[in-house]
Design a protein around this motif. Structure first.
Motif, PDB file in Angstrom:
ATOM      1  N   THR A  10       0.872  -1.322  -0.226  1.00 15.26           N
ATOM      2  CA  THR A  10       0.097  -0.070  -0.114  1.00 15.26           C
ATOM      3  C   THR A  10       0.765   1.267   0.037  1.00 15.26           C
ATOM      4  OG1 THR A  10      -1.659  -1.170   1.368  1.00 15.26           O
ATOM      5  CG2 THR A  10      -1.796   1.252   1.318  1.00 15.26           C
ATOM      6  N   PHE A  11       0.558   2.073  -0.926  1.00 16.91           N
ATOM      7  CA  PHE A  11       1.276   3.425  -0.928  1.00 16.91           C
ATOM      8  C   PHE A  11       0.142   4.433  -0.423  1.00 16.91           C
ATOM      9  CE2 PHE A  11       3.106   1.255  -4.340  1.00 16.91           C
ATOM     10  CZ  PHE A  11       4.466   0.824  -4.063  1.00 16.91           C
ATOM     11  N   ARG A  12       0.536   4.648   0.874  1.00 16.01           N
ATOM     12  CA  ARG A  12      -0.914   5.451   1.463  1.00 16.01           C
ATOM     13  C   ARG A  12      -1.166   6.852   1.207  1.00 16.01           C
ATOM     14  NH1 ARG A  12      -0.782   6.576   7.965  1.00 16.01           N
ATOM     15  NH2 ARG A  12      -1.150   4.453   8.208  1.00 16.01           N
ATOM     16  N   LYS A  13      -0.231   7.664   0.871  1.00 14.49           N
ATOM     17  CA  LYS A  13      -0.468   9.159   0.366  1.00 14.49           C
ATOM     18  C   LYS A  13      -1.134   8.988  -1.167  1.00 14.49           C
ATOM     19  CE  LYS A  13       2.504  12.001   2.958  1.00 14.49           C
ATOM     20  NZ  LYS A  13       3.673  12.882   2.974  1.00 14.49           N
ATOM     21  N   SER A  14      -0.737   8.096  -1.921  1.00 17.22           N
ATOM     22  CA  SER A  14      -1.172   8.119  -3.298  1.00 17.22           C
ATOM     23  C   SER A  14      -2.499   7.238  -3.321  1.00 17.22           C
ATOM     24  CB  SER A  14      -0.183   7.180  -4.009  1.00 17.22           C
ATOM     25  OG  SER A  14       1.104   7.973  -4.064  1.00 17.22           O
ATOM     26  N   GLU A  30      10.728   0.411  -8.132  1.00 20.05           N
ATOM     27  CA  GLU A  30      10.258  -0.096  -9.710  1.00 20.05           C
ATOM     28  C   GLU A  30       8.731  -0.489  -9.582  1.00 20.05           C
ATOM     29  OE1 GLU A  30      14.423  -1.954 -11.208  1.00 20.05           O
ATOM     30  OE2 GLU A  30      13.086  -3.202  -9.780  1.00 20.05           O
ATOM     31  N   LEU A  31       8.289  -1.054  -8.505  1.00 26.57           N
ATOM     32  CA  LEU A  31       6.817  -1.464  -8.234  1.00 26.57           C
ATOM     33  C   LEU A  31       5.824  -0.095  -8.374  1.00 26.57           C
ATOM     34  CD1 LEU A  31       4.765  -3.739  -7.812  1.00 26.57           C
ATOM     35  CD2 LEU A  31       5.000  -3.003  -5.314  1.00 26.57           C
ATOM     36  N   ALA A  32       6.384   1.014  -7.760  1.00 28.51           N
ATOM     37  CA  ALA A  32       5.625   1.938  -7.795  1.00 28.51           C
ATOM     38  C   ALA A  32       5.704   2.808  -9.111  1.00 28.51           C
ATOM     39  CB  ALA A  32       6.416   2.874  -6.597  1.00 28.51           C
ATOM     40  N   GLU A  33       6.824   2.768  -9.772  1.00 24.49           N
ATOM     41  CA  GLU A  33       6.707   3.620 -11.139  1.00 24.49           C
ATOM     42  C   GLU A  33       5.799   2.661 -11.935  1.00 24.49           C
ATOM     43  OE1 GLU A  33      10.966   5.266 -11.194  1.00 24.49           O
ATOM     44  OE2 GLU A  33      11.072   3.168 -11.706  1.00 24.49           O
ATOM     45  N   LYS A  34       5.842   1.205 -11.819  1.00 27.97           N
ATOM     46  CA  LYS A  34       5.011   0.593 -12.963  1.00 27.97           C
ATOM     47  C   LYS A  34       3.568   0.607 -12.722  1.00 27.97           C
ATOM     48  CE  LYS A  34       4.069  -4.354 -13.201  1.00 27.97           C
ATOM     49  NZ  LYS A  34       4.312  -5.917 -12.747  1.00 27.97           N
ATOM     50  N   HIS A  35       3.160   1.212 -11.403  1.00 25.38           N
ATOM     51  CA  HIS A  35       1.761   1.474 -11.125  1.00 25.38           C
ATOM     52  C   HIS A  35       1.753   3.076 -11.305  1.00 25.38           C
ATOM     53  CE1 HIS A  35       0.530  -2.752 -10.574  1.00 25.38           C
ATOM     54  NE2 HIS A  35       1.711  -2.964 -10.084  1.00 25.38           N
ATOM     55  N   LYS A  38       5.373   8.459  -9.251  1.00 23.83           N
ATOM     56  CA  LYS A  38       6.675   8.995  -9.664  1.00 23.83           C
ATOM     57  C   LYS A  38       7.699   9.503  -8.359  1.00 23.83           C
ATOM     58  CE  LYS A  38       4.853  10.682 -14.081  1.00 23.83           C
ATOM     59  NZ  LYS A  38       5.055   9.482 -14.463  1.00 23.83           N
ATOM     60  N   PRO A  39       7.833   8.391  -7.551  1.00 25.09           N
ATOM     61  CA  PRO A  39       8.883   8.723  -6.365  1.00 25.09           C
ATOM     62  C   PRO A  39      10.192   9.450  -6.695  1.00 25.09           C
ATOM     63  CG  PRO A  39       8.211   6.384  -6.546  1.00 25.09           C
ATOM     64  CD  PRO A  39       7.835   6.886  -7.777  1.00 25.09           C
ATOM     65  N   ASP A  40      10.670  10.371  -5.900  1.00 26.45           N
ATOM     66  CA  ASP A  40      11.984  10.822  -6.210  1.00 26.45           C
ATOM     67  C   ASP A  40      13.079   9.844  -5.866  1.00 26.45           C
ATOM     68  OD1 ASP A  40      11.000  13.313  -6.437  1.00 26.45           O
ATOM     69  OD2 ASP A  40      11.297  13.903  -4.307  1.00 26.45           O
ATOM     70  N   VAL A  81       4.230 -10.111   4.178  1.00 24.00           N
ATOM     71  CA  VAL A  81       3.248 -10.270   3.114  1.00 24.00           C
ATOM     72  C   VAL A  81       2.346  -9.031   3.046  1.00 24.00           C
ATOM     73  CG1 VAL A  81       3.142 -12.639   2.999  1.00 24.00           C
ATOM     74  CG2 VAL A  81       1.736 -11.327   4.858  1.00 24.00           C
ATOM     75  N   GLU A  82       2.544  -7.963   4.096  1.00 21.05           N
ATOM     76  CA  GLU A  82       1.706  -6.843   4.088  1.00 21.05           C
ATOM     77  C   GLU A  82       2.866  -5.599   4.093  1.00 21.05           C
ATOM     78  OE1 GLU A  82      -1.313  -5.947   3.838  1.00 21.05           O
ATOM     79  OE2 GLU A  82      -1.978  -8.126   3.550  1.00 21.05           O
ATOM     80  N   ILE A  83       3.009  -4.721   3.362  1.00 18.64           N
ATOM     81  CA  ILE A  83       4.019  -3.581   3.433  1.00 18.64           C
ATOM     82  C   ILE A  83       2.860  -2.446   3.233  1.00 18.64           C
ATOM     83  CG2 ILE A  83       5.646  -2.202   2.250  1.00 18.64           C
ATOM     84  CD1 ILE A  83       6.692  -4.937   3.419  1.00 18.64           C
ATOM     85  N   GLU A  84       3.415  -1.232   4.060  1.00 16.23           N
ATOM     86  CA  GLU A  84       2.746   0.105   3.979  1.00 16.23           C
ATOM     87  C   GLU A  84       3.490   1.124   3.718  1.00 16.23           C
ATOM     88  OE1 GLU A  84      -0.783   2.671   5.416  1.00 16.23           O
ATOM     89  OE2 GLU A  84      -0.825   0.597   6.206  1.00 16.23           O
ATOM     90  N   LEU A  85       3.650   1.941   2.735  1.00 17.88           N
ATOM     91  CA  LEU A  85       4.775   2.966   2.693  1.00 17.88           C
ATOM     92  C   LEU A  85       3.857   4.373   2.854  1.00 17.88           C
ATOM     93  CD1 LEU A  85       6.971   1.500  -0.136  1.00 17.88           C
ATOM     94  CD2 LEU A  85       7.432   1.637   2.197  1.00 17.88           C
ATOM     95  N   GLU A  86       4.616   5.446   3.090  1.00 17.40           N
ATOM     96  CA  GLU A  86       3.972   6.587   3.209  1.00 17.40           C
ATOM     97  C   GLU A  86       3.825   7.392   1.776  1.00 17.40           C
ATOM     98  OE1 GLU A  86       4.469  10.028   6.538  1.00 17.40           O
ATOM     99  OE2 GLU A  86       6.055  10.012   5.392  1.00 17.40           O
ATOM    100  N   LEU A  87       4.628   6.809   0.882  1.00 18.64           N
ATOM    101  CA  LEU A  87       4.562   7.335  -0.329  1.00 18.64           C
ATOM    102  C   LEU A  87       3.064   7.464  -1.014  1.00 18.64           C
ATOM    103  CD1 LEU A  87       6.398   8.288  -2.847  1.00 18.64           C
ATOM    104  CD2 LEU A  87       6.240   5.774  -3.636  1.00 18.64           C
TER     105      LEU A  87
END
Length: 87
Positions: A10-14, A30-35, A38-40, A81-87
């Motif tokens: 989960t990319f929380r802010k997005s 790469e996973l974020a970009e694939k979906h 556009k992280p720094d 199996v569960e990841i959450e990022l602030e991004l």
């Protein structure tokens, strides 16, 4: 690297929730970009710290950031199996 086959990320802010698959061998950047995110980033090797992101839930394989509870997403993959990022 990963002992798990897949993880829910989960990319929380997005407000984006995606599935990471070990067989694809993608970093969290790469996973974020694939979906469409556009992280720094700078070096893509964990050296510059530009991609430092707060890890809100879960565990990863990869370098920690300079701030508490942060990781460098350019060279990190899920270790739970569960990841959450602030991004």
């Amino acid at each position: 690297m990963a002992d798990i086959e897949e993880a829910n990320v989960t990319f929380r802010k997005s407000d984006v929730k995606v599935k990471w698959l070990a067989k694809e061998r993608l970093s969290l950047l790469e996973l974020a970009e694939k979906h469409g995110l556009k992280p720094d980033y700078g070096c893509r090797s964990g050296g510059c710290g530009t991609c430092e992101t707060k890890l809100l839930k879960g565990e990863v394989y990869g370098p920690e950031g300079d701030l508490p509870d942060t990781i460098l997403i350019c060279s990190s993959q899920p270790a739970s199996v569960e990841i959450e990022l602030e991004l």
